[in-house]
Design a protein around this motif. Structure first.
Motif, PDB file in Angstrom:
ATOM      1  N   LEU A 117       0.757  -1.098  -0.116  1.00 53.41           N
ATOM      2  CA  LEU A 117      -0.050  -0.028  -0.167  1.00 53.41           C
ATOM      3  C   LEU A 117       0.757   1.312   0.099  1.00 53.41           C
ATOM      4  N   ARG A 118       1.777   1.247   0.625  1.00 53.23           N
ATOM      5  CA  ARG A 118       2.729   2.325   0.606  1.00 53.23           C
ATOM      6  C   ARG A 118       3.490   2.568  -0.465  1.00 53.23           C
ATOM      7  N   ARG A 119       4.057   1.654  -0.995  1.00 47.61           N
ATOM      8  CA  ARG A 119       4.504   1.702  -2.473  1.00 47.61           C
ATOM      9  C   ARG A 119       3.620   1.943  -3.672  1.00 47.61           C
ATOM     10  N   MET A 120       2.448   1.629  -3.538  1.00 53.02           N
ATOM     11  CA  MET A 120       1.589   2.012  -4.697  1.00 53.02           C
ATOM     12  C   MET A 120       1.168   3.431  -4.675  1.00 53.02           C
ATOM     13  N   SER A 121       1.332   4.102  -3.838  1.00 49.85           N
ATOM     14  CA  SER A 121       0.675   5.510  -3.672  1.00 49.85           C
ATOM     15  C   SER A 121       2.006   6.292  -4.170  1.00 49.85           C
ATOM     16  N   GLY A 122       3.083   5.740  -4.175  1.00 53.23           N
ATOM     17  CA  GLY A 122       4.322   6.487  -4.638  1.00 53.23           C
ATOM     18  C   GLY A 122       4.446   6.063  -6.179  1.00 53.23           C
ATOM     19  N   ARG A 123       3.893   5.162  -6.662  1.00 52.91           N
ATOM     20  CA  ARG A 123       4.363   4.615  -7.974  1.00 52.91           C
ATOM     21  C   ARG A 123       4.085   5.620  -9.092  1.00 52.91           C
ATOM     22  N   ARG A 124       5.028   5.729 -10.251  1.00 48.94           N
ATOM     23  CA  ARG A 124       4.785   6.679 -11.332  1.00 48.94           C
ATOM     24  C   ARG A 124       5.176   5.792 -12.464  1.00 48.94           C
ATOM     25  N   VAL A 125       4.521   5.770 -13.592  1.00 51.26           N
ATOM     26  CA  VAL A 125       5.074   5.059 -14.653  1.00 51.26           C
ATOM     27  C   VAL A 125       5.316   6.026 -16.031  1.00 51.26           C
ATOM     28  N   CYS A 126       6.291   5.771 -16.702  1.00 47.70           N
ATOM     29  CA  CYS A 126       6.349   6.470 -18.146  1.00 47.70           C
ATOM     30  C   CYS A 126       5.200   6.201 -19.031  1.00 47.70           C
ATOM     31  N   GLU A 127       4.577   7.345 -19.283  1.00 45.64           N
ATOM     32  CA  GLU A 127       3.689   7.237 -20.497  1.00 45.64           C
ATOM     33  C   GLU A 127       3.949   6.615 -21.835  1.00 45.64           C
ATOM     34  N   ALA A 128       5.314   6.875 -22.222  1.00 46.91           N
ATOM     35  CA  ALA A 128       5.491   6.419 -23.387  1.00 46.91           C
ATOM     36  C   ALA A 128       6.105   5.086 -23.380  1.00 46.91           C
ATOM     37  N   CYS A 129       7.028   4.931 -22.218  1.00 44.82           N
ATOM     38  CA  CYS A 129       7.731   3.480 -22.625  1.00 44.82           C
ATOM     39  C   CYS A 129       7.243   2.363 -21.394  1.00 44.82           C
ATOM     40  N   GLY A 130       6.604   2.972 -20.490  1.00 44.28           N
ATOM     41  CA  GLY A 130       6.019   1.964 -19.295  1.00 44.28           C
ATOM     42  C   GLY A 130       7.001   1.673 -18.145  1.00 44.28           C
ATOM     43  N   SER A 131       8.301   2.304 -18.075  1.00 47.48           N
ATOM     44  CA  SER A 131       9.095   1.871 -17.179  1.00 47.48           C
ATOM     45  C   SER A 131       8.403   2.466 -15.934  1.00 47.48           C
ATOM     46  N   PRO A 161      -6.191   4.057  -3.891  1.00 44.69           N
ATOM     47  CA  PRO A 161      -6.258   3.169  -2.686  1.00 44.69           C
ATOM     48  C   PRO A 161      -7.384   2.065  -2.954  1.00 44.69           C
ATOM     49  N   GLU A 162      -8.392   2.705  -3.524  1.00 41.62           N
ATOM     50  CA  GLU A 162      -9.886   1.536  -3.511  1.00 41.62           C
ATOM     51  C   GLU A 162      -9.497   0.539  -4.504  1.00 41.62           C
ATOM     52  N   THR A 163      -8.821   1.058  -5.793  1.00 40.61           N
ATOM     53  CA  THR A 163      -8.565  -0.112  -6.642  1.00 40.61           C
ATOM     54  C   THR A 163      -7.509  -0.873  -6.392  1.00 40.61           C
ATOM     55  N   VAL A 164      -6.623  -0.543  -5.542  1.00 39.95           N
ATOM     56  CA  VAL A 164      -5.553  -1.345  -5.132  1.00 39.95           C
ATOM     57  C   VAL A 164      -6.050  -2.294  -4.329  1.00 39.95           C
ATOM     58  N   ARG A 165      -6.947  -2.093  -3.344  1.00 40.19           N
ATOM     59  CA  ARG A 165      -7.457  -3.101  -2.650  1.00 40.19           C
ATOM     60  C   ARG A 165      -8.282  -4.176  -3.223  1.00 40.19           C
TER      61      ARG A 165
END
Ligand code: ADP
Ligand code: ZN
Length: 212
Positions: A117-131, A161-165
């Protein structure tokens, strides 16, 4: 060498797949990234997948099995591939077996729910390559910008948070049984996440018998 990375959402499969891909010289295949690209491109598969993904549910097996069969038949997978986030159901695992795709090892990345839960709130992904990145644990060199391609980093729609659950519930019900499935076949290696992505990667290489 075909390798499967198994683990709850947020376990760091994508991050580890990226490192392994570079170290082992085989491509990593993320069904999540393929589906997000399909949605972005507005393909028929993307249209089918979008509502499931936004709700944190699994995309139907037949869609995934089609994607993976097609992807693994491409020439860059001739020496093997790292499967990140697939199979995610017993049905998908059985389809992979039936298709005669030989799996050499399955690495289960173990992580506590609290850490997820802690990690997911800080996650960011690259719009272009998915990293993928994490504002705390795995920040990009320049804030908001992908290290690899210069693309823009965004928060995923299914990281609320709801979708992560919901995704965790789905993981326990549909995906966790794969641990037993691959244990029975003598392929399962367990790795507990440790502090840094490098430490976790070292642990993965160790269980695979590949320490440098
Ligand atoms: P995470 O590993 O963080 O859960 P992914 O990027 O792997 O995220 O997947 C995001 C979403 O894409 C999943 O919640 C699901 O809806 C869909 N998806 C990805 N891979 C599969 C798969 N193998 N089977 C079914 N659905 C999938
Ligand atoms: Zn990028």
């Amino acid at each position: 060498m075909n390798l499967i990375l198994l683990g709850a959402p947020g376990a760091g499969k994508g991050t580890q797949a990226e490192i392994l891909c570079e170290k082992l010289g085989i491509p990593s295949i993320s069904t999540g990234n393929i589906l997000r690209a399909a949605i972005r491109d507005g393909t028929a598969t993307g249209l089918k997948a979008k509502s499931y993904m936004d709700a944190g549910r699994l995309v139907p097996d037949e869609v995934i099995i089609g994607i993976i069969g097609e992807r693994l038949s491409q020439p860059d997978c001739a020496k093997g591939a790292i499967l990140d986030g697939v199979p995610r159901t017993i049905g998908q695992a059985e389809a992979i077996e039936k298709a005669g795709i030989q799996i050499d090892a399955v690495v289960a990345i173990e992580i506590s729910e609290e850490e997820i839960l802690r990690r997911m709130s800080g996650r960011r992904v690259c719009e272009a390559c998915g990293s993928s990145y994490n504002v705390e644990a795995v920040p990009p060199k320049v804030e908001g910008i992908c290290d690899h391609c210069g693309g823009k980093l965004i928060q995923r729609k299914d990281d609320t948070p709801e979708t992560v659950r919901e995704r965790l519930k789905v993981y326990h019900k549909e995906t966790a049984p794969l641990i037993g499935f691959y244990e029975e076949r003598g392929l399962l290696k367990r790795v507990a996440v440790s502090g840094s992505k490098e430490a976790t990667n070292d642990a993965i290489l160790t269980v695979l018998g590949m320490e440098q």
